[in-house]
Enzyme design. Structure first.
Site, mmCIF file in Angstrom:
data_model
loop_
_atom_site.group_PDB
_atom_site.id
_atom_site.type_symbol
_atom_site.label_atom_id
_atom_site.label_comp_id
_atom_site.label_asym_id
_atom_site.label_seq_id
_atom_site.Cartn_x
_atom_site.Cartn_y
_atom_site.Cartn_z
ATOM 1 N N LYS A 45 0.829 -1.203 0.000
ATOM 2 C CA LYS A 45 0.000 0.000 0.000
ATOM 3 C C LYS A 45 0.868 1.259 0.000
ATOM 4 C CE LYS A 45 -4.234 1.600 2.224
ATOM 5 N NZ LYS A 45 -4.736 1.943 0.894
ATOM 6 N N GLY A 72 -8.188 7.313 -0.530
ATOM 7 C CA GLY A 72 -7.423 8.496 -0.135
ATOM 8 C C GLY A 72 -6.091 8.194 0.518
ATOM 9 N N LEU A 73 -5.430 7.124 0.049
ATOM 10 C CA LEU A 73 -4.091 6.767 0.543
ATOM 11 C C LEU A 73 -4.050 6.548 2.047
ATOM 12 C CD1 LEU A 73 -1.756 9.055 -1.612
ATOM 13 C CD2 LEU A 73 -2.666 6.783 -2.128
ATOM 14 N N ASN A 129 3.916 6.945 -6.715
ATOM 15 C CA ASN A 129 2.496 7.168 -6.981
ATOM 16 C C ASN A 129 2.235 8.655 -7.211
ATOM 17 O OD1 ASN A 129 -0.271 7.230 -7.142
ATOM 18 N ND2 ASN A 129 -0.629 6.155 -5.219
ATOM 19 N N CYS A 132 -2.602 9.204 -8.063
ATOM 20 C CA CYS A 132 -3.809 8.931 -7.291
ATOM 21 C C CYS A 132 -4.802 10.083 -7.446
ATOM 22 C CB CYS A 132 -3.469 8.744 -5.812
ATOM 23 S SG CYS A 132 -4.936 8.440 -4.793
ATOM 24 N N ILE A 193 -2.026 1.657 -16.082
ATOM 25 C CA ILE A 193 -2.441 2.994 -15.683
ATOM 26 C C ILE A 193 -3.043 2.946 -14.273
ATOM 27 C CG2 ILE A 193 -2.850 3.828 -18.030
ATOM 28 C CD1 ILE A 193 -5.831 3.082 -17.608
ATOM 29 N N THR A 195 -6.227 4.595 -11.827
ATOM 30 C CA THR A 195 -7.667 4.612 -12.074
ATOM 31 C C THR A 195 -8.118 5.856 -12.835
ATOM 32 O OG1 THR A 195 -7.959 5.607 -9.890
ATOM 33 C CG2 THR A 195 -8.217 3.220 -10.058
#
Length: 311
Positions: A45, A72-73, A129, A132, A193, A195
């Protein structure tokens, strides 16, 4: 016993097969339903400097044609990840390649997380990342402007002692421009990719089904978008690509490779089949036999040569 035909070598990652769970879909490997050694690698994660509780509930909405999420991470923060999560994962699966996912609200955040994770000795590579769509600060903001993405990649590369893969957002006008920018910034590979930004309104409540209003849409319906973007980027960049977006069947994996990918990640399919990754790995050799594919490394070589001949 693993099938040697499935093995793929990428910067920092010696994969016995090309399948790994996408970041955010598998936590930090806690309480698995199968032996994680079956995987090619695991992407944990996304980690940020400070702990995050994420967006307001509901954070996930299952739909007929996919999944909307606005988590939301959410994560326990850098200190807890290094002190608790990664040591436990590494102890349980010492030979499993681990990819750390790096998030942040500022360039300094990204650099700190990348530096600490790479120096921890627990990860074999990092996934940056910058794509997001569910956070108000950071995330996709770093992945939509080529110059910004390039600079962030440069700074993270300076701080990291392991290879860096940059996860690209589909929510851009020209994904090739972003890909070339991070390649110039020194990235070792790409993941693509992330989302697609979406929204769903409940007709009875007349409100969004997500507490964050909008969220990232994923599932089999995004596969054609992922294939198109991977194909485009593979023609302009020399970096290896980890394909992600809509994979549910072994056929989807081969299609990703034909588009230019060198490995894959699986996300939303876990909602329908928690054992989707080992099931894909088990079925892949039979499909390769049917299609007369001798090995995935040979397929990568054939695709690369075909693309070179197109130019």
């Amino acid at each position: 016993m693993s099938d040697e035909r499935l093995a793929v070598k990428l910067p920092g990652l010696d994969l016995k097969n090309p399948v790994m769970p996408a970041s955010g879909t598998f936590g930090f490997g806690e309480n698995p339903k199968y032996d994680l050694n079956e995987l090619g690698a695991i992407v944990v994660k996304t980690t940020t400097v400070e702990a995050r509780t994420g967006n307001p509930n509901p954070k996930i909405a299952l739909m007929d044609n996919g999944v909307l999420n606005a988590v939301g991470l959410q994560n326990p923060g850098l200190e807890a990840v290094i002190a608790e999560k990664l040591p436990s994962l590494k102890q349980s699966y010492p030979s499993l390649p681990i990819v750390g996912s790096v998030g942040g609200s500022s360039e300094e955040d990204y650099v700190e997380v990348a530096s600490r994770l790479s120096q921890s000795g627990y990860v074999d590579a990092l996934e940056l990342n910058i794509s997001c769509p569910n956070v108000k600060k950071g995330g996709m903001a770093f992945g939509t402007v080529p110059e910004v993405a390039k600079k962030l990649t440069e700074e993270v590369k300076k701080a990291s002692s392991v290879p860096v893969y940059v996860k690209l957002s589909p929510n851009v006008t020209d994904i090739c421009a972003i890909a070339k920018a991070v390649e110039e910034g020194g990235a070792d590979g790409l993941t693509m990719i992330n989302t697609l930004l979406g929204m769903h309104i409940d007709l009875k409540t007349r409100k969004s089904v997500l507490g964050n209003l909008t969220g990232g849409f994923s599932g089999h319906g995004v596969l054609p978008v992922a294939i198109r973007m991977i194909y485009q980027v593979a023609h302009v960049c020399d970096l290896p690509i980890i394909g992600v977006g809509g994979i549910e069947r072994p056929e989807d994996i081969i299609e990703m490779f034909l588009a230019g990918a060198s490995a894959v990640q699986v996300g939303s399919a876990h909602f329908d089949d928690p054992l989707i990754c080992p099931h894909l790995i088990e079925k892949l050799p039979d499909l390769m036999d049917e299609l007369q594919i001798s090995s995935l490394e040979e397929l990568r070589k054939e695709v690369k040569e075909a693309f070179a001949n197109e130019n």
